[in-house]
Design a protein around this motif. Structure first.
Motif, PDB file in Angstrom:
ATOM      1  N   SER A   1       0.526  -1.182  -0.236  1.00 51.32           N
ATOM      2  CA  SER A   1      -0.013   0.260  -0.226  1.00 51.32           C
ATOM      3  C   SER A   1       0.726   1.045  -0.121  1.00 51.32           C
ATOM      4  O   SER A   1       2.032   1.246   0.592  1.00 51.32           O
ATOM      5  CB  SER A   1      -0.787   0.025   0.649  1.00 51.32           C
ATOM      6  N   GLY A   2       0.766   2.582  -0.732  1.00 52.36           N
ATOM      7  CA  GLY A   2       1.151   3.506  -0.740  1.00 52.36           C
ATOM      8  C   GLY A   2       0.328   4.546  -0.248  1.00 52.36           C
ATOM      9  O   GLY A   2      -0.177   4.332   1.078  1.00 52.36           O
ATOM     10  N   GLN A   3       1.020   6.118   0.301  1.00 49.31           N
ATOM     11  CA  GLN A   3       0.164   6.208   1.185  1.00 49.31           C
ATOM     12  C   GLN A   3      -0.467   7.773   0.132  1.00 49.31           C
ATOM     13  O   GLN A   3      -0.276   7.451  -0.868  1.00 49.31           O
ATOM     14  CB  GLN A   3       1.639   7.673   1.184  1.00 49.31           C
TER      15      GLN A   3
ATOM     16  N   ARG B   1      -3.687   3.994  -3.167  1.00 48.76           N
ATOM     17  CA  ARG B   1      -3.846   3.005  -1.977  1.00 48.76           C
ATOM     18  C   ARG B   1      -3.272   1.708  -2.470  1.00 48.76           C
ATOM     19  O   ARG B   1      -2.878   0.904  -1.817  1.00 48.76           O
ATOM     20  CB  ARG B   1      -5.498   2.820  -1.277  1.00 48.76           C
TER      21      ARG B   1
ATOM     22  N   CYS C   1       4.337  -0.263  -7.371  1.00 50.93           N
ATOM     23  CA  CYS C   1       5.009   0.515  -6.088  1.00 50.93           C
ATOM     24  C   CYS C   1       6.267   0.144  -6.318  1.00 50.93           C
ATOM     25  O   CYS C   1       6.644  -1.060  -7.041  1.00 50.93           O
ATOM     26  CB  CYS C   1       4.623  -0.278  -4.416  1.00 50.93           C
TER      27      CYS C   1
ATOM     28  N   ASN D   1       7.381   5.197  -4.085  1.00 51.64           N
ATOM     29  CA  ASN D   1       8.131   4.680  -3.153  1.00 51.64           C
ATOM     30  C   ASN D   1       6.670   4.656  -2.759  1.00 51.64           C
ATOM     31  O   ASN D   1       5.660   5.317  -1.344  1.00 51.64           O
ATOM     32  CB  ASN D   1       7.850   6.371  -2.252  1.00 51.64           C
ATOM     33  N   CYS D   2       6.707   3.297  -1.797  1.00 52.39           N
ATOM     34  CA  CYS D   2       5.717   2.772  -1.248  1.00 52.39           C
ATOM     35  C   CYS D   2       5.988   1.838   0.453  1.00 52.39           C
ATOM     36  O   CYS D   2       6.247   0.625   0.811  1.00 52.39           O
ATOM     37  CB  CYS D   2       4.873   1.072  -1.583  1.00 52.39           C
ATOM     38  N   ARG D   3       6.795   2.803   1.361  1.00 52.85           N
ATOM     39  CA  ARG D   3       8.145   2.212   2.259  1.00 52.85           C
ATOM     40  C   ARG D   3       8.184   0.866   2.131  1.00 52.85           C
ATOM     41  O   ARG D   3       8.753   0.139   2.967  1.00 52.85           O
ATOM     42  CB  ARG D   3       6.612   2.003   3.544  1.00 52.85           C
ATOM     43  N   GLY D   4       9.037   1.555   0.900  1.00 50.19           N
ATOM     44  CA  GLY D   4      10.010   0.381   0.283  1.00 50.19           C
ATOM     45  C   GLY D   4       9.305  -1.483   0.195  1.00 50.19           C
ATOM     46  O   GLY D   4      10.145  -2.136  -1.010  1.00 50.19           O
TER      47      GLY D   4
END
Length: 311
Positions: free
Chosen positions: A80-82, A86, A166, A173-176
């Motif tokens: 999930s992205g920011q 989503r 992602c 960027n999806c928290r890596g």
């Protein structure tokens, strides 16, 4: 007494106005060919397929709608992205689809009629559903998979495009996390729970493909079957490849009949197309719940109003 008479006239006038004004209907697209009817809703993209013009009253009709779209990593875990993108979409009830057609087309070298439903998702991707009713007999061949079709066979294409994955080059960027696949789930309701067809019926002498694989064909009751190919077209739409692992996968969960499909990461688009066959050999009547009560009631009210006006 005069007041009661005036009130009666006013009520009759309102009733007659309401009777003459049909209730608002949801936008829908319809196809019909060789006794098969298809209805698609402009909101949600839900499909109904059956052999009665009034599909709501067809107990053998099959309903197909989208349950969810979810991006997953290499292990199949959701990513999930920011912000608004989503990388998942799990509510289609109020999703608006533009409807175009019906149009006569040639698909897989066979004559068919098509209607299309297109929508932009809040995730940023675009979803399209093309529905075909074949008008002639033949085979749909994708690499080594051969699916026979006949007049009245329904085929629908799922097209997904412009999805931003992602991670990696061109991704976000999806928290890596790195999105490797896109999982699409359809909810399909038939007269009966899906039953996998293991043995193909014997074709007439000299007819029928020898390599028709039935392991992903399901009987849905009411002599309706649906076939799921393992093949998916990626990007250039000219060459197909297999879905990973055991996909497509059937699951019964909480009373819902779910079919899961997994498509690998793509640059521009993917296309996937199941096949639906109906047969009118088993035609069962459906009760028109409420019809026998509503029609006489409306007629009685109409007669009462006419008598009131003639007084």
């Amino acid at each position: 007494m005069q007041n009661l008479y005036s009130s009666g006239l006013a009520l009759c006038a309102l009733f007659l106005l309401a009777l003459g004004k049909p209730p608002p209907r949801e936008r829908e697209g319809k196809l019909m060919g060789n006794g098969v009817h298809v209805q698609g809703l402009g909101k949600s993209g839900k499909l109904r397929i059956g052999r009665k013009q009034s599909l709501e009253n067809d107990s053998n009709a099959m309903t197909i709608d989208f349950d969810s779209i979810q991006e997953v990593d290499g292990r199949g875990a959701p990513v999930s992205g920011q912000g608004p993108r989503r990388h998942r979409f799990n509510t289609f009830a109020n999703q608006e689809f533009n409807i175009t057609g019906p149009t006569n087309v040639t698909v897989y070298g066979l004559q068919a009629t098509r209607i299309a439903f297109e929508s932009v998702l809040s995730t940023g991707g675009e979803l399209a559903l093309q529905v075909f009713i074949f008008r002639e007999e033949g085979n749909v061949t994708i690499d080594d998979e051969v699916t026979p079709v006949k007049p009245g066979t329904v085929k629908f294409n799922i097209l997904l495009s412009n999805w931003t994955f992602c991670g990696e080059s061109g991704g976000v960027n999806c928290r890596g996390a790195i999105g490797r696949y896109l999982d699409v789930t359809l909810r399909i309701l038939g007269r009966k729970p899906p039953k996998r067809r293991t043995q193909p019926p014997r074709p007439p002498p000299g007819r029928g493909p020898k390599n028709h694989n039935r392991e992903r064909e399901f009987e849905m009751g009411g002599n309706v079957t649906i076939s799921f190919s393992k093949k998916v077209f990626i990007d250039n739409m000219e060459q197909s490849e297999d879905m990973p692992g055991d996909f497509p996968v059937y699951e019964s969960r909480g009373g819902n009949q779910l079919f899961h499909f997994r498509f690998r990461r793509f640059n521009t688009s993917i296309m996937y197309d199941p096949v639906v066959n109906t047969d009118d050999a088993e035609v069962l009547s459906s009760p028109n719940t409420g019809t026998h009560l509503v029609a006489p009631t409306v007629l009685a009210m109409l007669v009462a109003c006419i008598l009131q006006l003639l007084r």
